[in-house]
Scaffold this active site. Structure first.
Site, PDB file in Angstrom:
ATOM      1  N   TYR A  12      52.666  53.284  40.624  1.00 48.57           N
ATOM      2  CA  TYR A  12      52.233  54.453  39.813  1.00 48.57           C
ATOM      3  C   TYR A  12      53.328  55.534  39.719  1.00 48.57           C
ATOM      4  O   TYR A  12      53.454  56.209  38.955  1.00 48.57           O
ATOM      5  CB  TYR A  12      50.839  54.903  40.059  1.00 48.57           C
ATOM      6  CG  TYR A  12      49.892  53.877  39.466  1.00 48.57           C
ATOM      7  CD1 TYR A  12      49.384  53.745  38.291  1.00 48.57           C
ATOM      8  CD2 TYR A  12      49.560  52.887  40.431  1.00 48.57           C
ATOM      9  CE1 TYR A  12      48.615  53.069  37.848  1.00 48.57           C
ATOM     10  CE2 TYR A  12      48.423  52.085  39.925  1.00 48.57           C
ATOM     11  CZ  TYR A  12      48.167  51.744  38.542  1.00 48.57           C
ATOM     12  OH  TYR A  12      47.225  50.863  38.027  1.00 48.57           O
ATOM     13  N   GLU A  71      41.306  49.266  41.303  1.00 44.69           N
ATOM     14  CA  GLU A  71      42.098  48.146  41.693  1.00 44.69           C
ATOM     15  C   GLU A  71      41.642  47.948  43.416  1.00 44.69           C
ATOM     16  O   GLU A  71      41.693  46.666  43.760  1.00 44.69           O
ATOM     17  CB  GLU A  71      43.427  48.341  41.453  1.00 44.69           C
ATOM     18  CG  GLU A  71      43.833  48.083  39.889  1.00 44.69           C
ATOM     19  CD  GLU A  71      45.116  48.948  39.728  1.00 44.69           C
ATOM     20  OE1 GLU A  71      45.988  49.244  40.477  1.00 44.69           O
ATOM     21  OE2 GLU A  71      45.182  49.172  38.396  1.00 44.69           O
ATOM     22  N   PRO A  75      38.374  30.201  27.879  1.00 44.05           N
ATOM     23  CA  PRO A  75      37.371  30.778  28.870  1.00 44.05           C
ATOM     24  C   PRO A  75      35.921  30.296  28.336  1.00 44.05           C
ATOM     25  O   PRO A  75      34.899  30.199  28.955  1.00 44.05           O
ATOM     26  CB  PRO A  75      37.424  32.541  28.475  1.00 44.05           C
ATOM     27  CG  PRO A  75      38.150  32.347  27.201  1.00 44.05           C
ATOM     28  CD  PRO A  75      39.288  31.213  27.105  1.00 44.05           C
TER      29      PRO A  75
END
Length: 384
Positions: free
Chosen positions: A98, A140, A267
């Site tokens: 980041y 995350e 899916p």
């Protein structure tokens, strides 16, 4: 939450930044890849960079987050953040990356806006960036913890144990951990990232929805999918991530709608397989749209799985059916002739025009916006 001063500044400069974002993101990526070419070679999707989809999605996410932050300062846009975080976790993104993005993004902003970017505006948008980045990092980190992997260490070697041609351009691959460990747990609707080494040495990554236990389907549509179709056979080894994805089957008991088009059925096949395996008593409506029977992947699975469920039905639409087909099922998917309860939870996957059309029809039928979930293959361009 932004400071009051920064919120005022961002609100005032949002039109200028939003108007220039289409110029900012290309310059950002050019700077990023010039300084770190390995990121384009081994992390970012080269196809999405070439067609501009990733740039468009990044710009939309930045503007949407900033808009949400100043419009509803007490409500964090968790749905958007969670979707991005799952994609990042499947790629093994770590906090240090980041800072790299921040450097090149703000250099691009300064270059595009020039003297109109005051020190006050730069500081305010810096605050926006780190509010976004730190929120993603936190999510995350929790995802890595919940999947039992170290920070960013999501990759494992998997052995291909089976391959099955669903259609002329769709193949299902069955894999298992090469070290003999059990398959990691996955929720119906999740995906895995698959990394392959291409002939030019690049290690490109793509995400594929799980259509069954240790199974993912691949439609031939680009350099990675082409590599998998042409070169990967049982006995080969692939680098595969742990399962991620926020669009997963809920644990409720109300009616369900599973709507898909094209390869968006993958899916939905995984969700239907799970529902059949547990003997779900829920009212389940499966809607699928495709070109024809020949292009409809998992067609037999759809028929078999709905038959196994006590209260399930399938409605299939073909644009150019082979042979006789019900006239009201020829063309694009149309929900008008299907009884759908207002308390239905809906899952959508397919091209954006298809999902937008289905969502509009569901809203008109009284289905709540919060109960309509969608999965996008590739960069999320819904906001864009």
């Amino acid at each position: 939450m932004l400071s009051e001063k920064s919120a005022r500044t961002v609100r005032a400069t949002l039109p200028a930044v939003g108007g220039a974002i289409g110029e900012i993101t290309p310059r950002f990526y050019d700077r990023l890849f010039a300084a770190h070419p390995a990121l384009l070679r081994d992390l970012f999707n080269r196809g999405n960079q070439a067609n501009g989809a990733q740039r468009q999605a990044l710009g939309a996410a930045i503007v949407a987050f900033a808009t949400a932050t100043v419009s509803n300062p007490d409500v964090r846009p968790d749905a958007m953040l969670t979707r991005i975080a799952h994609k990042h976790a499947s790629l093994g993104i770590t906090p240090g990356q980041y800072r790299i993005v921040h450097q090149h993004l703000f250099e691009a902003i300064a270059e595009v806006l020039g003297d109109s970017l005051t020190a006050e505006a730069a500081a305010a948008w810096d605050e926006v960036y780190w509010l976004l980045a730190n929120a993603l990092i936190a999510i995350e980190n929790r995802l890595y913890d919940s999947t039992g992997v170290l920070l960013g260490d999501t990759w494992r070697d998997y052995r291909v144990t089976g391959r099955h041609a669903e259609t002329a351009d769709v193949a299902t691959f069955t894999v298992e951990p090469a070290d003999g460990a059990p398959l990691p747990p996955a929720r119906p609707g999740q995906f895995v990232s698959v990394q392959v080494q291409l002939t030019d040495g690049a290690r490109q990554i793509r995400q594929y929805s799980l259509c069954g236990r240790g199974q993912f389907a691949v439609k031939r549509a680009g350099e990675v999918s082409g590599h998998l179709h042409d070169r990967v056979r049982p006995g080969d080894t692939l680098r595969v991530s742990a399962p991620f994805g926020d669009v997963t089957l809920d644990d409720g008991c109300g009616p369900l709608l599973l709507a898909s088009a094209g390869i968006g059925c993958t899916p939905m096949t995984g969700m239907l397989a799970h529902l059949a395996a547990v003997g779900s008593p829920r009212r389940i409506i499966a809607v699928h749209a495709d070109r024809s029977q020949a292009t409809h992947a998992f067609r037999a699975n759809l028929e078999q799985l709905t038959r196994k469920l006590d209260d399930a039905c399938a409605h299939v639409f073909y644009e150019c059916p082979d042979g006789d087909w019900p006239p009201d099922r020829i063309g694009l998917a149309d929900l008008s002739g299907i009884a759908i309860a207002a308390d239905t939870t809906a899952y959508l996957c397919g091209p954006l025009p298809f999902m937008r059309a289905v969502r509009t029809q569901l809203l008109e039928r009284g289905v709540g916006a919060a109960d309509i979930h969608y999965e996008v293959f590739g960069p999320d361009l819904w906001l864009a």
